[in-house]
Design an enzyme around this catalytic site. Structure first.
Site, short mmCIF file in Angstrom:
data_model
loop_
_atom_site.label_atom_id
_atom_site.label_comp_id
_atom_site.label_asym_id
_atom_site.label_seq_id
_atom_site.Cartn_x
_atom_site.Cartn_y
_atom_site.Cartn_z
N ALA A 12 10.16 -49.58 -55.69
CA ALA A 12 9.07 -49.96 -56.63
C ALA A 12 9.12 -49.06 -57.80
CB ALA A 12 7.77 -49.58 -55.85
N THR A 46 -0.08 -47.02 -51.43
CA THR A 46 -0.61 -45.77 -52.00
C THR A 46 -2.23 -45.70 -52.17
OG1 THR A 46 -0.85 -44.65 -54.23
CG2 THR A 46 -0.19 -47.18 -54.25
N ASP A 47 -2.65 -44.54 -52.21
CA ASP A 47 -4.26 -44.63 -52.17
C ASP A 47 -4.84 -44.98 -53.55
OD1 ASP A 47 -3.15 -42.51 -53.92
OD2 ASP A 47 -4.45 -40.98 -53.04
N GLU A 48 -3.87 -45.34 -54.34
CA GLU A 48 -4.11 -45.74 -55.79
C GLU A 48 -4.81 -47.11 -55.80
OE1 GLU A 48 -2.00 -44.34 -59.10
OE2 GLU A 48 -1.22 -42.70 -57.97
N TYR A 80 0.12 -50.12 -62.26
CA TYR A 80 0.94 -49.81 -61.20
C TYR A 80 0.22 -50.12 -60.00
CZ TYR A 80 2.16 -46.48 -57.31
OH TYR A 80 2.51 -45.92 -56.24
N LYS A 123 0.60 -52.73 -56.76
CA LYS A 123 0.78 -52.00 -55.37
C LYS A 123 -0.41 -52.88 -54.43
CE LYS A 123 3.22 -49.54 -53.63
NZ LYS A 123 4.70 -49.68 -53.25
P1 NAD Z 1 10.58 -43.52 -57.08
O1 NAD Z 1 10.20 -44.05 -58.43
O2 NAD Z 1 11.11 -41.87 -56.99
O3 NAD Z 1 11.95 -44.35 -56.16
C1 NAD Z 1 11.74 -45.78 -56.39
C2 NAD Z 1 13.07 -46.32 -55.98
O4 NAD Z 1 13.08 -47.53 -55.93
C3 NAD Z 1 14.15 -45.76 -57.11
O5 NAD Z 1 15.41 -45.30 -56.19
C4 NAD Z 1 14.76 -47.28 -57.62
O6 NAD Z 1 15.94 -47.44 -58.05
C5 NAD Z 1 14.14 -48.15 -56.57
N1 NAD Z 1 13.95 -49.59 -56.89
C6 NAD Z 1 12.93 -49.69 -57.97
N2 NAD Z 1 12.82 -51.11 -58.08
C7 NAD Z 1 13.76 -51.64 -57.17
C8 NAD Z 1 14.14 -53.14 -57.05
N3 NAD Z 1 13.64 -54.01 -57.84
N4 NAD Z 1 15.12 -53.22 -55.86
C9 NAD Z 1 15.88 -52.14 -55.32
N5 NAD Z 1 15.41 -50.99 -55.65
C10 NAD Z 1 14.36 -50.47 -56.67
O7 NAD Z 1 9.16 -43.69 -55.99
P2 NAD Z 1 8.69 -42.75 -55.13
O8 NAD Z 1 7.78 -41.82 -55.54
O9 NAD Z 1 9.86 -42.40 -54.28
O10 NAD Z 1 7.90 -43.80 -54.25
C11 NAD Z 1 8.39 -44.54 -53.31
C12 NAD Z 1 7.45 -45.71 -52.62
O11 NAD Z 1 6.04 -44.91 -52.25
C13 NAD Z 1 6.80 -46.61 -53.70
O12 NAD Z 1 6.77 -47.92 -53.23
C14 NAD Z 1 5.37 -46.01 -54.29
O13 NAD Z 1 4.49 -46.78 -54.51
C15 NAD Z 1 5.00 -45.24 -52.90
N6 NAD Z 1 4.03 -44.24 -52.83
C16 NAD Z 1 4.37 -43.15 -53.97
C17 NAD Z 1 3.48 -41.89 -53.71
C18 NAD Z 1 3.90 -40.72 -54.44
O14 NAD Z 1 3.40 -39.68 -54.81
N7 NAD Z 1 5.45 -40.52 -55.34
C19 NAD Z 1 2.51 -41.78 -53.06
C20 NAD Z 1 2.19 -43.12 -52.16
C21 NAD Z 1 2.91 -44.37 -52.46
P1 TYD Z 2 1.12 -38.12 -61.34
O1 TYD Z 2 2.27 -37.03 -60.90
O2 TYD Z 2 1.61 -39.06 -62.56
O3 TYD Z 2 0.56 -39.05 -60.24
P2 TYD Z 2 -0.54 -39.98 -60.06
O4 TYD Z 2 -1.15 -40.60 -61.57
O5 TYD Z 2 0.11 -41.24 -59.50
O6 TYD Z 2 -1.66 -39.51 -59.39
O7 TYD Z 2 -0.23 -37.60 -62.09
C1 TYD Z 2 -0.90 -36.68 -61.13
C2 TYD Z 2 -2.44 -36.32 -61.90
O8 TYD Z 2 -1.83 -35.38 -63.07
C3 TYD Z 2 -3.02 -37.46 -62.56
O9 TYD Z 2 -4.32 -37.19 -62.51
C4 TYD Z 2 -2.29 -37.28 -64.02
C5 TYD Z 2 -2.00 -35.62 -64.18
N1 TYD Z 2 -1.08 -35.42 -65.04
C6 TYD Z 2 -1.15 -34.43 -66.18
O10 TYD Z 2 -2.43 -34.04 -66.21
N2 TYD Z 2 -0.05 -34.02 -66.96
C7 TYD Z 2 0.98 -34.60 -66.83
O11 TYD Z 2 2.00 -34.27 -67.66
C8 TYD Z 2 1.23 -35.46 -65.71
C9 TYD Z 2 2.56 -36.41 -65.56
C10 TYD Z 2 -0.04 -35.95 -64.92
#
Ligand code: NAD
Ligand code: TYD
Length: 339
Positions: free
Chosen positions: A85, A127-129, A152, A156
């Site tokens: 994603a 995601t919780d979002e 975003y 999702k």
């Molecule tokens: P990330 O951005 O670090 O990694 C995303 C990966 O997906 C990358 O390797 C990218 O190359 C690949 N990708 C993107 N589009 C693609 C496509 N069309 N086909 C194949 N590969 C593709 O993301 P992350 O933080 O590791 O998140 C992974 C998943 O978990 C996502 O679906 C995100 O919505 C979900 N998620 C993330 C968080 C968080 O806090 N990071 C929390 C809850 C859920």
């Molecule tokens: P982020 O890591 O982008 O995750 P998400 O928006 O998915 O929760 O941001 C976490 C929280 O931190 C969000 O409330 C936005 C805030 N934030 C800052 O205050 N400064 C920053 O530079 C970034 C990247 C996020």
């Protein structure tokens, strides 16, 4: 079991692949498009140890249904875990198109190919979002209405609804997981924890959006990986499971904790223009996952932050490898607009 992991070169996908290869004897096929967030170097040690035996990499796009179909057949895939994603809220505000493509169209393509191939388990990592924003009290449950506020989150939520429809209409065994904010090794430094740490390390200002009073629930990435593994083994088809870290903090407090661990001054904190549509608070009720799967987070926030910071300190080469080109361009433009 042969598991197709999509987006395995990103932050959580990488951690999940390490986790699964270590904990089980499954074979993992990693399908990743290698966007700016996908990094093959994350998996160098996995390649060295398991490549061609229990680990295979395929470069490709989840939107490419025929390619996905071929992979499912060629590797005789039993289960799919979809991490692929676009994941960064700020980027979805500047340029939503790719979010619609990968997160919605991509999930639809994967669901279509997987249901045709008769896949036995499909985990959609959400995601919780998708629930929107909470006031000062209460928690999100799986029954909370979907009310996404960023492109975003909306992409999702749309994918979650497609998953629901594939379960209800075709009986396809999909499970959706909704997790709070992850942190840990390999996270791309556009997200709050690694970004704050890396900027503070170079004595550069650490940006706080708005007043810094927005609250997130933080979960160490290995706890999330364990939750997904539990879903694969014990999850109920059609179910949605919330995962949380029992670690609710205001953003300003998170940044102060990072600065404290580093012994840096709070003078580095810089308040910048708020994110449009910024959700005030996320907090999770994960009692369903606790009751049905035995899920509970194990890593306390203070411990997880230390582990994360130590990992970034030890992996300067990894950081230097991604601090280039497109990443720098996006960040510089973003902060110029906000400051
Ligand atoms: P990330 O951005 O670090 O990694 C995303 C990966 O997906 C990358 O390797 C990218 O190359 C690949 N990708 C993107 N589009 C693609 C496509 N069309 N086909 C194949 N590969 C593709 O993301 P992350 O933080 O590791 O998140 C992974 C998943 O978990 C996502 O679906 C995100 O919505 C979900 N998620 C993330 C968080 C968080 O806090 N990071 C929390 C809850 C859920
Ligand atoms: P982020 O890591 O982008 O995750 P998400 O928006 O998915 O929760 O941001 C976490 C929280 O931190 C969000 O409330 C936005 C805030 N934030 C800052 O205050 N400064 C920053 O530079 C970034 C990247 C996020």
């Amino acid at each position: 079991m042969n598991i197709l992991v999509t987006g395995g070169c990103g932050f959580i996908g990488t951690n999940f692949i390490y986790y699964m290869l270590h904990e089980h004897d499954h074979t993992i096929i990693n399908l990743d498009k290698l966007t700016y967030a996908g990094n093959l170097k994350n998996l160098i040690s996995v390649e060295g140890r398991y490549n061609g035996q229990r680990y295979f990499f395929e470069k490709g796009d989840i939107c490419d249904t025929p390619q996905v179909m071929n992979i499912l057949k060629e590797y005789e895939i039993d289960a799919v875990v979809n991490f692929a994603a676009e994941s960064h809220v700020d980027r979805s505000i500047s340029a939503p198109d790719q979010f619609i493509e990968s997160n919605i169209q991509g999930t639809y393509s994967l669901l279509t190919a997987s249901s045709k191939a008769g896949i036995k388990r499909f985990i959609q990592v959400s995601t919780d979002e998708v629930y929107g924003s909470l006031g000062p009290e209460g928690l999100f449950t799986e029954e909370s209405p979907l009310a996404p506020n960023s492109p975003y989150a909306a992409s999702k939520a749309s994918a979650d609804l497609l998953c629901r429809s594939f379960f209800k209409t075709y009986g396809f065994p999909v499970i959706v997981t909704r997790c709070s904010n992850n942190y840990g090794p390999f996270q791309f430094p556009e997200k709050l924890v690694p970004l704050s740490f890396l900027r503070a390390k170079e004595d550069r200002p650490v940006p706080v959006y708005g007043t810094g009073s927005n609250v997130r629930d933080w979960i160490y990435v290995s706890d999330h990986c364990r939750g997904i593994d539990l879903c694969l083994r014990k999850g109920r088809p059609g179910a949605i499971y919330n995962f949380g870290g029992d670690a609710e903090y205001e953003n300003l407090d998170v940044i102060k904790k990072i600065l404290d661990i580093m012994g840096k001054s709070y003078k580095l904190i810089k308040f910048v223009k708020d994110r449009p549509g910024h959700d005030q608070r996320y907090a999770m009720d994960y009692s369903l996952a606790k009751d049905e799967l035995g899920f509970e987070p194990q890593v306390r926030f203070s411990e997880g932050l230390e582990l994360t910071i130590n990992w970034y300190l030890k992996n300067e080469e990894w950081v230097d490898g991604i601090k280039s080109g497109e990443y720098i361009e996006f960040m510089e433009k973003w902060y110029k607009e906000r400051s």
